[in-house]
Design an enzyme around this catalytic site. Structure first.
Site, PDB file in Angstrom:
ATOM      1  N   GLU A 369       0.840  -1.221   0.000  1.00  0.00           N
ATOM      2  CA  GLU A 369       0.000   0.000   0.000  1.00  0.00           C
ATOM      3  C   GLU A 369       0.865   1.257   0.000  1.00  0.00           C
ATOM      4  OE1 GLU A 369      -3.295   0.246  -0.050  1.00  0.00           O
ATOM      5  OE2 GLU A 369      -4.094  -1.657   0.678  1.00  0.00           O
ATOM      6  N   PHE A 389       9.842  12.171  -6.932  1.00  0.00           N
ATOM      7  CA  PHE A 389       9.755  10.760  -7.326  1.00  0.00           C
ATOM      8  C   PHE A 389      10.647  10.397  -8.511  1.00  0.00           C
ATOM      9  CE2 PHE A 389       5.739  11.107  -5.006  1.00  0.00           C
ATOM     10  CZ  PHE A 389       5.903  10.030  -4.172  1.00  0.00           C
TER      11      PHE A 389
HETATM   12  P1  TGC Z   1       0.588  11.134  -9.906  1.00  0.00           P
HETATM   13  O1  TGC Z   1       0.843  11.821 -11.203  1.00  0.00           O
HETATM   14  O2  TGC Z   1       1.017  11.743  -8.620  1.00  0.00           O
HETATM   15  O3  TGC Z   1      -0.987  10.809  -9.771  1.00  0.00           O
HETATM   16  C1  TGC Z   1      -1.738  10.225 -10.836  1.00  0.00           C
HETATM   17  C2  TGC Z   1      -3.208  10.623 -10.644  1.00  0.00           C
HETATM   18  O4  TGC Z   1      -3.718  10.063  -9.410  1.00  0.00           O
HETATM   19  C3  TGC Z   1      -4.127  11.107  -8.504  1.00  0.00           C
HETATM   20  N1  TGC Z   1      -3.742  10.640  -7.158  1.00  0.00           N
HETATM   21  C4  TGC Z   1      -4.619  10.156  -6.270  1.00  0.00           C
HETATM   22  N2  TGC Z   1      -5.955  10.057  -6.294  1.00  0.00           N
HETATM   23  C5  TGC Z   1      -6.573   9.530  -5.230  1.00  0.00           C
HETATM   24  N3  TGC Z   1      -5.906   9.057  -4.149  1.00  0.00           N
HETATM   25  C6  TGC Z   1      -4.558   9.116  -4.090  1.00  0.00           C
HETATM   26  N4  TGC Z   1      -3.905   8.615  -3.030  1.00  0.00           N
HETATM   27  C7  TGC Z   1      -3.856   9.701  -5.178  1.00  0.00           C
HETATM   28  N5  TGC Z   1      -2.547   9.918  -5.458  1.00  0.00           N
HETATM   29  C8  TGC Z   1      -2.489  10.490  -6.671  1.00  0.00           C
HETATM   30  C9  TGC Z   1      -3.406  12.326  -8.985  1.00  0.00           C
HETATM   31  O5  TGC Z   1      -4.095  13.484  -8.602  1.00  0.00           O
HETATM   32  C10 TGC Z   1      -3.420  12.115 -10.488  1.00  0.00           C
HETATM   33  O6  TGC Z   1      -4.741  12.374 -10.962  1.00  0.00           O
HETATM   34  P2  TGC Z   1      -5.053  12.808 -12.497  1.00  0.00           P
HETATM   35  O7  TGC Z   1      -6.519  13.019 -12.516  1.00  0.00           O
HETATM   36  O8  TGC Z   1      -4.255  14.059 -12.698  1.00  0.00           O
HETATM   37  O9  TGC Z   1      -4.597  11.699 -13.374  1.00  0.00           O
HETATM   38  O10 TGC Z   1       1.176   9.646 -10.061  1.00  0.00           O
HETATM   39  P3  TGC Z   1       2.675   9.132 -10.132  1.00  0.00           P
HETATM   40  O11 TGC Z   1       2.767   8.213 -11.303  1.00  0.00           O
HETATM   41  O12 TGC Z   1       3.654  10.269 -10.038  1.00  0.00           O
HETATM   42  O13 TGC Z   1       2.791   8.209  -8.814  1.00  0.00           O
HETATM   43  C11 TGC Z   1       2.696   8.781  -7.585  1.00  0.00           C
HETATM   44  C12 TGC Z   1       2.885   7.772  -6.412  1.00  0.00           C
HETATM   45  C13 TGC Z   1       4.286   7.304  -6.328  1.00  0.00           C
HETATM   46  C14 TGC Z   1       2.602   8.574  -5.166  1.00  0.00           C
HETATM   47  C15 TGC Z   1       1.939   6.591  -6.494  1.00  0.00           C
HETATM   48  O14 TGC Z   1       2.019   5.951  -7.689  1.00  0.00           O
HETATM   49  C16 TGC Z   1       2.018   5.631  -5.317  1.00  0.00           C
HETATM   50  O15 TGC Z   1       1.301   5.820  -4.354  1.00  0.00           O
HETATM   51  N6  TGC Z   1       2.873   4.520  -5.367  1.00  0.00           N
HETATM   52  C17 TGC Z   1       2.808   3.445  -4.406  1.00  0.00           C
HETATM   53  C18 TGC Z   1       2.148   2.257  -5.059  1.00  0.00           C
HETATM   54  C19 TGC Z   1       1.233   1.514  -4.151  1.00  0.00           C
HETATM   55  O16 TGC Z   1       0.794   2.006  -3.104  1.00  0.00           O
HETATM   56  N7  TGC Z   1       0.867   0.325  -4.525  1.00  0.00           N
HETATM   57  C20 TGC Z   1      -0.051  -0.454  -3.752  1.00  0.00           C
HETATM   58  C21 TGC Z   1      -0.529  -1.673  -4.484  1.00  0.00           C
HETATM   59  S1  TGC Z   1      -1.964  -2.412  -3.737  1.00  0.00           S
HETATM   60  C22 TGC Z   1      -1.421  -3.126  -2.324  1.00  0.00           C
HETATM   61  O17 TGC Z   1      -0.310  -3.010  -1.915  1.00  0.00           O
HETATM   62  C23 TGC Z   1      -2.440  -3.899  -1.589  1.00  0.00           C
HETATM   63  S2  TGC Z   1      -1.880  -4.732  -0.172  1.00  0.00           S
HETATM   64  C24 TGC Z   1      -3.401  -4.899   0.552  1.00  0.00           C
HETATM   65  C25 TGC Z   1      -3.484  -5.817   1.680  1.00  0.00           C
HETATM   66  O18 TGC Z   1      -3.118  -7.009   1.556  1.00  0.00           O
HETATM   67  O19 TGC Z   1      -4.027  -5.353   2.714  1.00  0.00           O
HETATM   68  P1  FAD Z   2       9.971  -1.310  -5.212  1.00  0.00           P
HETATM   69  O1  FAD Z   2       9.022  -0.320  -5.755  1.00  0.00           O
HETATM   70  O2  FAD Z   2      10.906  -1.987  -6.145  1.00  0.00           O
HETATM   71  O3  FAD Z   2      10.792  -0.622  -4.047  1.00  0.00           O
HETATM   72  C1  FAD Z   2      12.009  -1.162  -3.511  1.00  0.00           C
HETATM   73  C2  FAD Z   2      12.615  -0.111  -2.575  1.00  0.00           C
HETATM   74  O4  FAD Z   2      12.921   1.065  -3.318  1.00  0.00           O
HETATM   75  C3  FAD Z   2      11.647   0.325  -1.465  1.00  0.00           C
HETATM   76  O5  FAD Z   2      12.335   0.511  -0.264  1.00  0.00           O
HETATM   77  C4  FAD Z   2      11.126   1.666  -1.964  1.00  0.00           C
HETATM   78  O6  FAD Z   2      10.706   2.528  -0.913  1.00  0.00           O
HETATM   79  C5  FAD Z   2      12.332   2.197  -2.703  1.00  0.00           C
HETATM   80  N1  FAD Z   2      11.972   3.201  -3.718  1.00  0.00           N
HETATM   81  C6  FAD Z   2      11.218   3.010  -4.845  1.00  0.00           C
HETATM   82  N2  FAD Z   2      11.060   4.171  -5.507  1.00  0.00           N
HETATM   83  C7  FAD Z   2      11.703   5.124  -4.780  1.00  0.00           C
HETATM   84  C8  FAD Z   2      11.905   6.531  -4.920  1.00  0.00           C
HETATM   85  N3  FAD Z   2      11.365   7.223  -5.949  1.00  0.00           N
HETATM   86  N4  FAD Z   2      12.638   7.170  -3.989  1.00  0.00           N
HETATM   87  C9  FAD Z   2      13.153   6.487  -2.916  1.00  0.00           C
HETATM   88  N5  FAD Z   2      13.003   5.171  -2.721  1.00  0.00           N
HETATM   89  C10 FAD Z   2      12.281   4.498  -3.644  1.00  0.00           C
HETATM   90  N6  FAD Z   2      -0.004  -5.124  -4.754  1.00  0.00           N
HETATM   91  C11 FAD Z   2      -1.220  -5.160  -5.369  1.00  0.00           C
HETATM   92  O7  FAD Z   2      -1.420  -4.543  -6.411  1.00  0.00           O
HETATM   93  N7  FAD Z   2      -2.257  -5.858  -4.818  1.00  0.00           N
HETATM   94  C12 FAD Z   2      -2.127  -6.561  -3.669  1.00  0.00           C
HETATM   95  O8  FAD Z   2      -3.096  -7.171  -3.191  1.00  0.00           O
HETATM   96  C13 FAD Z   2      -0.848  -6.572  -3.018  1.00  0.00           C
HETATM   97  N8  FAD Z   2      -0.653  -7.323  -1.889  1.00  0.00           N
HETATM   98  C14 FAD Z   2       0.616  -7.450  -1.380  1.00  0.00           C
HETATM   99  C15 FAD Z   2       0.857  -8.356  -0.345  1.00  0.00           C
HETATM  100  C16 FAD Z   2       2.144  -8.530   0.150  1.00  0.00           C
HETATM  101  C17 FAD Z   2       2.401  -9.548   1.215  1.00  0.00           C
HETATM  102  C18 FAD Z   2       3.211  -7.736  -0.351  1.00  0.00           C
HETATM  103  C19 FAD Z   2       4.600  -7.887   0.178  1.00  0.00           C
HETATM  104  C20 FAD Z   2       2.964  -6.834  -1.359  1.00  0.00           C
HETATM  105  C21 FAD Z   2       1.682  -6.687  -1.904  1.00  0.00           C
HETATM  106  N9  FAD Z   2       1.444  -5.824  -2.990  1.00  0.00           N
HETATM  107  C22 FAD Z   2       0.200  -5.815  -3.603  1.00  0.00           C
HETATM  108  C23 FAD Z   2       2.543  -5.118  -3.618  1.00  0.00           C
HETATM  109  C24 FAD Z   2       3.016  -3.888  -2.867  1.00  0.00           C
HETATM  110  O9  FAD Z   2       2.117  -2.827  -2.990  1.00  0.00           O
HETATM  111  C25 FAD Z   2       4.401  -3.539  -3.381  1.00  0.00           C
HETATM  112  O10 FAD Z   2       5.292  -4.512  -2.849  1.00  0.00           O
HETATM  113  C26 FAD Z   2       4.854  -2.142  -2.985  1.00  0.00           C
HETATM  114  O11 FAD Z   2       4.053  -1.166  -3.623  1.00  0.00           O
HETATM  115  C27 FAD Z   2       6.333  -1.889  -3.300  1.00  0.00           C
HETATM  116  O12 FAD Z   2       6.669  -2.305  -4.586  1.00  0.00           O
HETATM  117  P2  FAD Z   2       7.948  -3.271  -4.838  1.00  0.00           P
HETATM  118  O13 FAD Z   2       7.814  -4.416  -3.904  1.00  0.00           O
HETATM  119  O14 FAD Z   2       8.011  -3.548  -6.278  1.00  0.00           O
HETATM  120  O15 FAD Z   2       9.179  -2.428  -4.358  1.00  0.00           O
END
Ligand code: TGC
Ligand code: FAD
Length: 391
Positions: A369, A389
Site C-alpha cells: 500500500e 519521485f
Molecule cells: P501522480 O501523477 O502523482 O498521480 C496520478 C493521478 O492520481 C491522482 N492521485 C490520487 N488520487 C486519489 N488518491 C490518491 N492517493 C492519489 N494519489 C495520486 C493524482 O491526482 C493524479 O490524478 P489525475 O486526474 O491528474 O490523473 O502519479 P505518479 O505516477 O507520479 O505516482 C505517484 C505515487 C508514487 C505517489 C503513487 O504511484 C504511489 O502511491 N505509489 C505506491 C504504489 C502503491 O501504493 N501500490 C499499492 C498496491 S496495492 C497493495 O499493496 C495492496 S496490499 C493490501 C493488503 O493485503 O491489505
Molecule cells: P519497489 O518499488 O521496487 O521498491 C524497492 C525499494 O525502493 C523500497 O524501499 C522503496 O521505498 C524504494 N523506492 C522506490 N522508488 C523510490 C523513490 N522514488 N525514492 C526512494 N526510494 C524508492 N499489490 C497489489 O497490487 N495488490 C495486492 O493485493 C498486493 N498485496 C501485497 C501483499 C504482500 C504480502 C506484499 C509484500 C505486497 C503486496 N502488494 C500488492 C505489492 C506492494 O504494494 C508492493 O510490494 C509495494 O508497492 C512496493 O513495490 P515493490 O515491492 O516492487 O518495491
C-alpha cells in the site's frame, strides 16, 4: 490474545459512539471464539483460513462504510477504522483479507462500475460468497504503478487482456479480480475479471516469512476476453487505483494500532510476571522506558487515526494526510512489536506469544500500500510542492 486487556491511556473511547463500540465488541467476540484458537497454527503452517471469508462478511468486516444496498455496512469511516483495528489486533493477514475485499474490490466496483456490474458482483462479494483481489503491482512496476505493462486491446464487443501482476493478496483463491491495465490510448483502465475465464491463472507465491496466514499470488493473463461491460467506463488514469488505495491506507492507519496494542498488552503482562535479579523485569528502568514509549506512541497514533476518521466522515481527508497516517502508524506498530519482542526475551520468538508473528507481518505492511519511503515523499511533495519521485 485471549487475555487481552483494553488499553486506552487517553480515553479515546470517549470520542467514539455506541455504534463504534458495538462494532468493535462484535469483532472482538468473534475473534476470541473463532480466530484466536487457530491463527498461530495457520501462520505456522502458512495456510490461509479461507473459511473465514464468509464469517468476516457476517460480522460486517467487508466495506463497513459502503452503502448497505451495495453490500456494505452503512456505517461511518471511524467504524470502518475500529473494525480494521480489531482485526489486526489478531493478525495483519486477517485485516488484509478484509481490506482487499472491502476497499480494493467492492469499493472500486461500487464507485466506478456500471449498474449491471455492481448488481452482478457486489452482493456476492459483500456476503463473502465471492472472494476478490486487486491487481495493480507488476514484477517491474511496484512503487511506480504508472509504468505498468499489462494491457487491453479492443476486439469489438470485448477487450483482450494480456500481462502479469505480482504480489496479489488473495489471488490464488479469488473468484474475481479488479485489474488495472493500459489501453491502446495509453490510459490506465480498471475492470472486473473472473478467475474462471480462459487464459486466467493465479499461481501462489510461496516461502513468505510474513503474513503467513494470508495467501498471496500472481495474476497471469493470456489473451483473456473481458466483456466491455466489465470495464469501468469513466476512469482513465491512475486516479482510479490510487483512490482505492487511499481508502485501504486509511484502514491500515487504524489497523496497525491493533497490532501495536496486542504487542504492548503482551509485553506489559509479561514484564510483570517475569522476574530476574530478584524482581519483576517491569521494575527495571530500561523496561519501563520501552513500555512508556510504546503507550505514548500508541496514544499519538490513536489520535491521528481518529482525526483522519473525522475528516474522512466529512469527505475532507486528503490522500497526503492519509499517507502520513499510514506511514506513521505502521512504523510505530513495527517498532512497538520489535521492543515487545525484546521484553519477552527468548519466549518472544515462539508462537506462545503473538509478538513475533505481528513483527514479521508488519514488515509487509510497511511495504505494501505504498512503502514507508514513498509515503514520506508524498508528504514531502505536499509540503514543498516539489515532486521528488521520478528522474
Ligand atoms: P501522480 O501523477 O502523482 O498521480 C496520478 C493521478 O492520481 C491522482 N492521485 C490520487 N488520487 C486519489 N488518491 C490518491 N492517493 C492519489 N494519489 C495520486 C493524482 O491526482 C493524479 O490524478 P489525475 O486526474 O491528474 O490523473 O502519479 P505518479 O505516477 O507520479 O505516482 C505517484 C505515487 C508514487 C505517489 C503513487 O504511484 C504511489 O502511491 N505509489 C505506491 C504504489 C502503491 O501504493 N501500490 C499499492 C498496491 S496495492 C497493495 O499493496 C495492496 S496490499 C493490501 C493488503 O493485503 O491489505
Ligand atoms: P519497489 O518499488 O521496487 O521498491 C524497492 C525499494 O525502493 C523500497 O524501499 C522503496 O521505498 C524504494 N523506492 C522506490 N522508488 C523510490 C523513490 N522514488 N525514492 C526512494 N526510494 C524508492 N499489490 C497489489 O497490487 N495488490 C495486492 O493485493 C498486493 N498485496 C501485497 C501483499 C504482500 C504480502 C506484499 C509484500 C505486497 C503486496 N502488494 C500488492 C505489492 C506492494 O504494494 C508492493 O510490494 C509495494 O508497492 C512496493 O513495490 P515493490 O515491492 O516492487 O518495491
Amino acid at each position: 490474545t485471549d487475555q487481552f486487556q483494553h488499553h486506552d491511556y487517553l480515553n479515546v473511547d470517549d470520542l467514539l459512539t455506541d455504534e463504534h463500540k458495538m462494532a468493535r465488541q462484535a469483532v472482538r467476540d468473534w475473534i476470541k471464539a473463532e480466530v484466536s484458537p487457530i491463527i498461530d497454527d495457520a501462520a505456522m503452517r502458512g495456510v490461509c483460513p479461507t473459511h473465514l471469508f464468509k464469517e468476516l462478511a457476517q460480522i460486517g468486516a467487508f466495506g463497513p462504510s459502503l452503502p448497505v444496498e451495495y453490500g456494505g455496512g452503512g456505517m461511518d469511516e471511524i467504524a470502518y477504522g475500529i473494525i480494521m483495528q480489531e482485526l489486526e489486533r489478531c493478525d495483519s493477514g486477517l485485516r488484509s483479507m478484509a481490506s482487499v475485499q472491502g476497499s480494493l474490490v467492492m469499493y472500486p466496483i461500487f464507485k466506478y462500475a456500471n449498474e449491471a456490474t455492481k448488481k452482478k458482483y457486489l452482493p456476492k462479494l459483500g456476503a463473502g460468497e465471492f472472494i476478490g483481489c486487486f491487481g495493480l503491482t507488476e514484477p517491474n512496476s511496484g512503487s511506480d504503478p504508472g509504468s505498468m505493462s499489462t494491457n487491453i486491446k479492443d476486439a469489438g464487443d470485448h477487450y483482450v487482456l494480456n500481462g502479469a501482476k505480482m504480489w496479489i493478496t488473495n489471488s490464488p483463491v479469488a473468484d474475481v479480480a479488479v485489474v488495472w491495465a493500459r489501453d491502446e490510448d495509453n490510459k490506465i483502465r480498471g475492470m472486473v475479471v473472473e478467475s474462471g475465464w480462459e487464459g486466467f491463472s493465479a499461481p501462489e507465491i510461496k516461502g513468505k516469512w510474513s503474513l503467513r496466514a494470508s495467501i498471496t499470488g500472481e495474476l497471469v493473463f493470456e489473451d483473456v476476453k473481458v466483456p466491455k461491460e466489465n470495464v469501468f467506463p469513466d476512469i482513465k488514469s491512475l486516479r482510479g487505483p490510487l483512490s482505492c488505495l487511499s481508502k485501504a491506507r486509511y484502514g491500515i492507519a487504524w489497523g496497525a494500532i491493533g497490532a501495536a496494542l496486542d504487542c504492548y498488552d503482551s509485553a506489559l503482562r509479561y514484564s510483570k510476571e517475569r522476574s530476574q535479579f530478584g524482581k519483576p523485569i517491569a521494575g527495571f528502568q530500561l523496561t519501563q522506558k520501552k513500555l512508556a514509549e510504546m503507550i505514548t506512541e500508541i496514544s499519538k497514533a490513536q489520535l491521528l487515526a481518529w482525526r483522519l476518521g473525522t475528516l474522512a466522515n466529512r469527505g475532507e481527508a486528503t490522500p497526503a494526510q492519509i499517507s502520513m497516517g499510514k506511514r506513521n502508524n505502521v512504523m510505530m506498530a513495527l517498532e512497538v512489536a520489535r521492543e515487545a519482542r525484546q521484553i519477552h526475551g527468548g519466549m518472544g520468538i515462539t508462537s506462545e506469544y503473538s509478538v513475533m508473528r505481528h513483527m514479521a507481518n508488519l514488515e509487509s505492511v510497511v511495504t505494501y500500500e505504498g512503502t514507508h519511503d514513498i509515503h514520506l515523499l508524498i508528504t514531502g511533495m505536499d509540503v514543498t510542492g516539489e515532486n521528488a519521485f521520478g528522474g
